[in-house]
Design a protein around this motif. Structure first.
Motif, PDB file in Angstrom:
ATOM      1  N   SER A   1      25.570  48.915 -57.916  1.00 35.77           N
ATOM      2  CA  SER A   1      26.795  48.277 -57.053  1.00 35.77           C
ATOM      3  C   SER A   1      27.636  49.677 -56.738  1.00 35.77           C
ATOM      4  N   GLY A   2      27.303  50.717 -56.389  1.00 35.25           N
ATOM      5  CA  GLY A   2      27.945  51.804 -56.080  1.00 35.25           C
ATOM      6  C   GLY A   2      28.342  51.756 -54.432  1.00 35.25           C
ATOM      7  N   LEU A   3      28.327  52.810 -53.830  1.00 36.71           N
ATOM      8  CA  LEU A   3      28.458  52.960 -52.498  1.00 36.71           C
ATOM      9  C   LEU A   3      27.740  52.117 -51.518  1.00 36.71           C
ATOM     10  N   MET A   4      26.593  52.570 -51.787  1.00 39.16           N
ATOM     11  CA  MET A   4      25.584  51.688 -51.104  1.00 39.16           C
ATOM     12  C   MET A   4      25.289  50.256 -51.527  1.00 39.16           C
TER      13      MET A   4
ATOM     14  N   TYR B   1      24.763  46.283 -62.352  1.00 39.45           N
ATOM     15  CA  TYR B   1      24.399  47.602 -62.502  1.00 39.45           C
ATOM     16  C   TYR B   1      25.700  48.582 -62.343  1.00 39.45           C
ATOM     17  N   SER B   2      26.560  48.691 -63.120  1.00 40.74           N
ATOM     18  CA  SER B   2      27.809  49.568 -62.921  1.00 40.74           C
ATOM     19  C   SER B   2      28.173  49.523 -64.460  1.00 40.74           C
ATOM     20  N   ARG B   3      28.962  50.849 -64.681  1.00 40.08           N
ATOM     21  CA  ARG B   3      29.348  51.159 -65.933  1.00 40.08           C
ATOM     22  C   ARG B   3      30.899  50.259 -66.205  1.00 40.08           C
TER      23      ARG B   3
ATOM     24  N   LYS C   1      34.571  46.156 -62.318  1.00 39.97           N
ATOM     25  CA  LYS C   1      34.320  46.741 -61.149  1.00 39.97           C
ATOM     26  C   LYS C   1      33.236  45.669 -60.310  1.00 39.97           C
TER      27      LYS C   1
ATOM     28  N   VAL D   1      20.427  52.766 -56.645  1.00 34.93           N
ATOM     29  CA  VAL D   1      20.871  53.635 -57.838  1.00 34.93           C
ATOM     30  C   VAL D   1      20.267  55.054 -57.795  1.00 34.93           C
TER      31      VAL D   1
ATOM     32  N   SER E   1      17.143  53.880 -52.582  1.00 34.65           N
ATOM     33  CA  SER E   1      17.297  55.182 -53.316  1.00 34.65           C
ATOM     34  C   SER E   1      16.477  56.102 -53.174  1.00 34.65           C
ATOM     35  N   LEU E   2      16.780  57.386 -52.827  1.00 34.30           N
ATOM     36  CA  LEU E   2      16.010  58.555 -52.531  1.00 34.30           C
ATOM     37  C   LEU E   2      15.753  59.242 -53.896  1.00 34.30           C
TER      38      LEU E   2
ATOM     39  N   GLY F   1      18.036  53.586 -46.619  1.00 35.20           N
ATOM     40  CA  GLY F   1      18.243  55.089 -47.323  1.00 35.20           C
ATOM     41  C   GLY F   1      18.636  56.066 -46.207  1.00 35.20           C
TER      42      GLY F   1
ATOM     43  N   SER G   1      26.605  55.822 -46.107  1.00 40.98           N
ATOM     44  CA  SER G   1      27.295  54.342 -46.522  1.00 40.98           C
ATOM     45  C   SER G   1      28.632  54.081 -45.775  1.00 40.98           C
TER      46      SER G   1
END
Ligand SMILES: NC(=O)c1ccc[n+]([C@@H]2O[C@H](COP(=O)([O-])OP(=O)(O)OC[C@H]3O[C@@H](n4cnc5c(N)ncnc54)[C@H](OP(=O)(O)O)[C@@H]3O)[C@@H](O)[C@H]2O)c1
Length: 214
Positions: free
Chosen positions: A8-11, A30-32, A36, A67, A91-92, A127, A131
Motif C-alpha cells: 500500500s505504497g505509492l501505487m 502490507y505496510s510497516r 498508514k 511491492v 511490480s517490476l 506497471g 503513480s
C-alpha cells in the motif's frame, strides 16, 4: 468486487483509493505502519478496510501486487494460498537501487511471478504508469480520449477483470497478448521511468509519451 491490495505504497495506495471510489470493496495491506493502512482505508471511504495480506487475499475477486521486487516472496508468503485468484501485478523486477531490471530477454517479472504464485492468474498492468498520473487520469475519465494502458496475461477471464479495472481508472485497456509480452512492456517501462524521473518534463511528459501521441 472485493480487491486485496498487497503493498500500500505509492501505487497500491493510489490504485486502492481509486478502486474504492469506483465502488469496490478494498482491503489495504502490507505496510510497516498499521496506522498508514487505517488512514488509507479511512480516506478512501466506502467500505475500504485495513488488514493483513492474508485478510486482503481472503475472498478477494482480484489482488493487486504493488511491492518492490525484493518483497514479492514475503508478501506472497503472508497472503497464503492465492491459487485460483486474479493477481494483477504492477511490480517490476528491479534491483535494490531501482536502477535496472534484473530479469529480461528470455523472461519477465510477470512470468517469474506466475511461477511463484502457482495457480493464480497473473495479469501485468499499471506497471507502465508513473503513480503521479493515476489520480489525474481518474479525475479526467470520461472527458475526451482515454489514454492507452497496456496489459497482458494468459487467462482471458482474469484479463477481463483487469481490463474492467483499467477502464474504471480512466484508461483505454490495450491487450498486448500473452503474459510473455511483459518481456517487452517491462523494458519499455524503464524508458517511461527515465523520462518521468530523470528527464526535464516530469511524469506528465512520460505519460503523454506513453499515450503514443504528441
Ligand atoms: N511508483 C511508481 O510510479 C511506480 C510505477 C510503476 C510501477 N511501479 C512498481 O510498483 C511496485 C510498487 O512501487 P511503489 O512505488 O508503490 O512502492 P512503495 O511506495 O515503496 O510501496 C511499497 C509498499 O511495500 C511496503 N513494504 C516495503 N517493505 C516492507 C516490509 N518490510 N514489510 C511490510 N511492508 C513493506 C511499503 O510499506 P510502507 O508503507 O511502510 O512504506 C509500501 O506499502 C514496485 O515494484 C515498482 O517497481 C511503481
Amino acid at each position: 468486487m472485493r480487491i486485496g491490495i498487497l503493498g500500500s505504497g505509492l501505487m497500491g495506495g493510489k490504485l486502492g483509493t481509486i478502486f474504492a471510489q469506483a465502488g469496490h470493496e478494498v482491503v489495504f495491506s502490507y505496510s510497516r505502519s498499521q496506522k498508514k493502512l487505517e488512514k488509507l482505508a479511512g480516506d478512501a471511504g466506502g467500505t475500504a478496510l485495513a488488514g493483513s495480506p492474508r485478510e486482503a487475499a481472503n475472498n478477494a475477486d482480484a489482488l493487486l501486487l504493488a511491492v518492490h521486487w525484493s518483497r514479492v516472496d514475503d508478501v506472497l508468503k503472508q497472503a497464503g494460498n492465492i491459487s485460483g485468484k486474479v493477481l494483477i501485478t504492477c511490480s517490476l523486477p528491479m534491483n535494490a537501487e531501482d536502477s535496472e531490471l534484473i530479469i529480461g530477454h528470455s523472461s519477465s517479472g510477470a512470468e517469474e511471478l506466475a511461477k511463484k504464485a502457482r495457480g493464480a492468474s497473473v495479469v501485468s498492468a499499471f506497471g507502465s504508469v508513473p503513480s503521479e498520473v493515476l489520480f489525474p487520469v481518474f479525475e479526467a475519465r470520461g472527458a475526451g480520449t482515454s489514454p492507452h494502458l497496456l496489459y497482458c496475461g494468459d487467462d482471458d477471464e482474469a484479463k477481463e477483470v483487469a481490463a474492467g479495472l483499467i477502464g474504471e481508472v480512466g484508461f483505454d485497456p490495450t491487450d498486448v497478448g500473452l503474459l510473455s509480452s511483459a518481456r517487452y512492456i517491462e523494458p519499455f517501462t524503464m524508458l517511461i521511468a527515465k523520462l518521468a524521473y530523470e528527464g526535464d518534463g516530469g511524469p506528465e511528459l512520460a505519460y503523454r509519451f506513453e499515450r503514443f501521441s504528441s
